[in-house]
Design a protein around this motif. Structure first.
Motif, PDB file in Angstrom:
ATOM      1  N   GLU A  89       0.801  -1.242   0.020  1.00 38.06           N
ATOM      2  CA  GLU A  89      -0.084   0.212  -0.086  1.00 38.06           C
ATOM      3  C   GLU A  89       0.858   1.195  -0.112  1.00 38.06           C
ATOM      4  N   ASP A  90       2.060   1.148  -0.018  1.00 34.90           N
ATOM      5  CA  ASP A  90       3.204   2.306   0.007  1.00 34.90           C
ATOM      6  C   ASP A  90       3.252   2.782  -1.658  1.00 34.90           C
ATOM      7  N   THR A  91       2.975   1.857  -2.496  1.00 36.68           N
ATOM      8  CA  THR A  91       3.190   1.841  -4.038  1.00 36.68           C
ATOM      9  C   THR A  91       2.282   3.381  -4.239  1.00 36.68           C
ATOM     10  N   ALA A  92       3.119   4.207  -4.906  1.00 39.49           N
ATOM     11  CA  ALA A  92       2.565   5.601  -5.194  1.00 39.49           C
ATOM     12  C   ALA A  92       3.598   6.346  -6.125  1.00 39.49           C
ATOM     13  N   VAL A  93       3.517   7.479  -6.372  1.00 41.59           N
ATOM     14  CA  VAL A  93       4.327   8.454  -6.863  1.00 41.59           C
ATOM     15  C   VAL A  93       4.687   9.597  -5.756  1.00 41.59           C
ATOM     16  N   TYR A  94       5.929   9.630  -5.424  1.00 37.03           N
ATOM     17  CA  TYR A  94       6.179  10.364  -4.393  1.00 37.03           C
ATOM     18  C   TYR A  94       6.876  11.781  -4.866  1.00 37.03           C
ATOM     19  N   TYR A  95       6.141  12.810  -4.072  1.00 32.00           N
ATOM     20  CA  TYR A  95       6.385  14.190  -4.512  1.00 32.00           C
ATOM     21  C   TYR A  95       7.224  14.801  -3.338  1.00 32.00           C
ATOM     22  N   CYS A  96       8.305  15.558  -3.951  1.00 33.19           N
ATOM     23  CA  CYS A  96       8.983  16.746  -2.930  1.00 33.19           C
ATOM     24  C   CYS A  96       8.228  17.759  -2.915  1.00 33.19           C
ATOM     25  N   ALA A  97       7.982  18.540  -1.702  1.00 28.21           N
ATOM     26  CA  ALA A  97       7.395  19.837  -1.816  1.00 28.21           C
ATOM     27  C   ALA A  97       8.365  20.767  -0.873  1.00 28.21           C
ATOM     28  N   ALA A  98       8.266  22.175  -1.134  1.00 25.01           N
ATOM     29  CA  ALA A  98       9.027  22.962  -0.228  1.00 25.01           C
ATOM     30  C   ALA A  98       8.217  24.337  -0.105  1.00 25.01           C
ATOM     31  N   ASP A  99       8.362  24.939   0.942  1.00 28.13           N
ATOM     32  CA  ASP A  99       7.755  26.152   1.256  1.00 28.13           C
ATOM     33  C   ASP A  99       8.549  27.211   2.420  1.00 28.13           C
ATOM     34  N   ARG A 100       8.393  28.470   2.442  1.00 30.56           N
ATOM     35  CA  ARG A 100       9.145  29.116   2.968  1.00 30.56           C
ATOM     36  C   ARG A 100       8.550  29.173   4.617  1.00 30.56           C
ATOM     37  N   SER A 101       7.384  28.770   4.554  1.00 32.44           N
ATOM     38  CA  SER A 101       6.794  28.311   5.846  1.00 32.44           C
ATOM     39  C   SER A 101       6.864  27.040   6.302  1.00 32.44           C
ATOM     40  N   PHE A 102       6.993  26.738   7.620  1.00 32.64           N
ATOM     41  CA  PHE A 102       6.755  25.504   8.162  1.00 32.64           C
ATOM     42  C   PHE A 102       5.451  25.195   7.836  1.00 32.64           C
ATOM     43  N   VAL A 103       4.630  24.859   7.054  1.00 32.81           N
ATOM     44  CA  VAL A 103       3.399  24.619   6.786  1.00 32.81           C
ATOM     45  C   VAL A 103       2.864  23.221   7.415  1.00 32.81           C
ATOM     46  N   GLY A 104       1.593  23.003   7.065  1.00 31.93           N
ATOM     47  CA  GLY A 104       0.782  21.693   7.432  1.00 31.93           C
ATOM     48  C   GLY A 104       0.902  20.637   6.491  1.00 31.93           C
TER      49      GLY A 104
END
Length: 123
Positions: A89-104
């Motif tokens: 169930e961990d099968t997926a496309v994994y995406y990296c993300a970034a933001d200037r704020s420590f968002v949720g």
């Protein structure tokens, strides 16, 4: 503006491990909080883990807690996702993300995204 490139995905058997990397360029990496999301076929993109600018604080989704670890190396402008005890169930496309704020944990809170890397876990 930061650009993100993921790598490290692939095919692994259940119970195995993979380490994903996300290399950042075009911005001051240490000023960005970083996160990982994933999207399985037919499902919405979901939050996996996030880490603050220095790496001193991180948070993981319950579904991966104890199995996945997010970390970063600000000298290499790279964030990692160590994935152990992988499940089908961990099968997926994994995406990296970034933001200037420590968002949720919501997608809309993150300003920058990579193109994704496929992780396939076989039984």
């Amino acid at each position: 503006q930061v650009q993100l490139v993921e790598s490290g995905g692939g095919l692994v058997q259940a119970g195995g491990s993979l380490r994903l990397s996300c290399a950042a360029s075009g911005g001051t990496f240490s000023r960005y909080a970083m996160g990982w999301f994933r999207q399985a076929p037919g499902k919405e993109r979901e939050f996996v883990a996030r880490i603050n600018w220095s790496g001193s604080s991180s948070y993981s989704a319950d579904s991966v807690k104890g199995r996945f670890t997010i970390s970063r190396d600000n000298r290499k402008n790279t964030v990692y996702l160590q994935m152990n005890s992988l499940k089908v169930e961990d099968t997926a496309v994994y995406y990296c993300a970034a933001d200037r704020s420590f968002v949720g944990s919501a997608q809309y809170e993150w300003g920058y995204w990579g193109q994704g890397t496929q992780v396939t876990v076989s039984s």
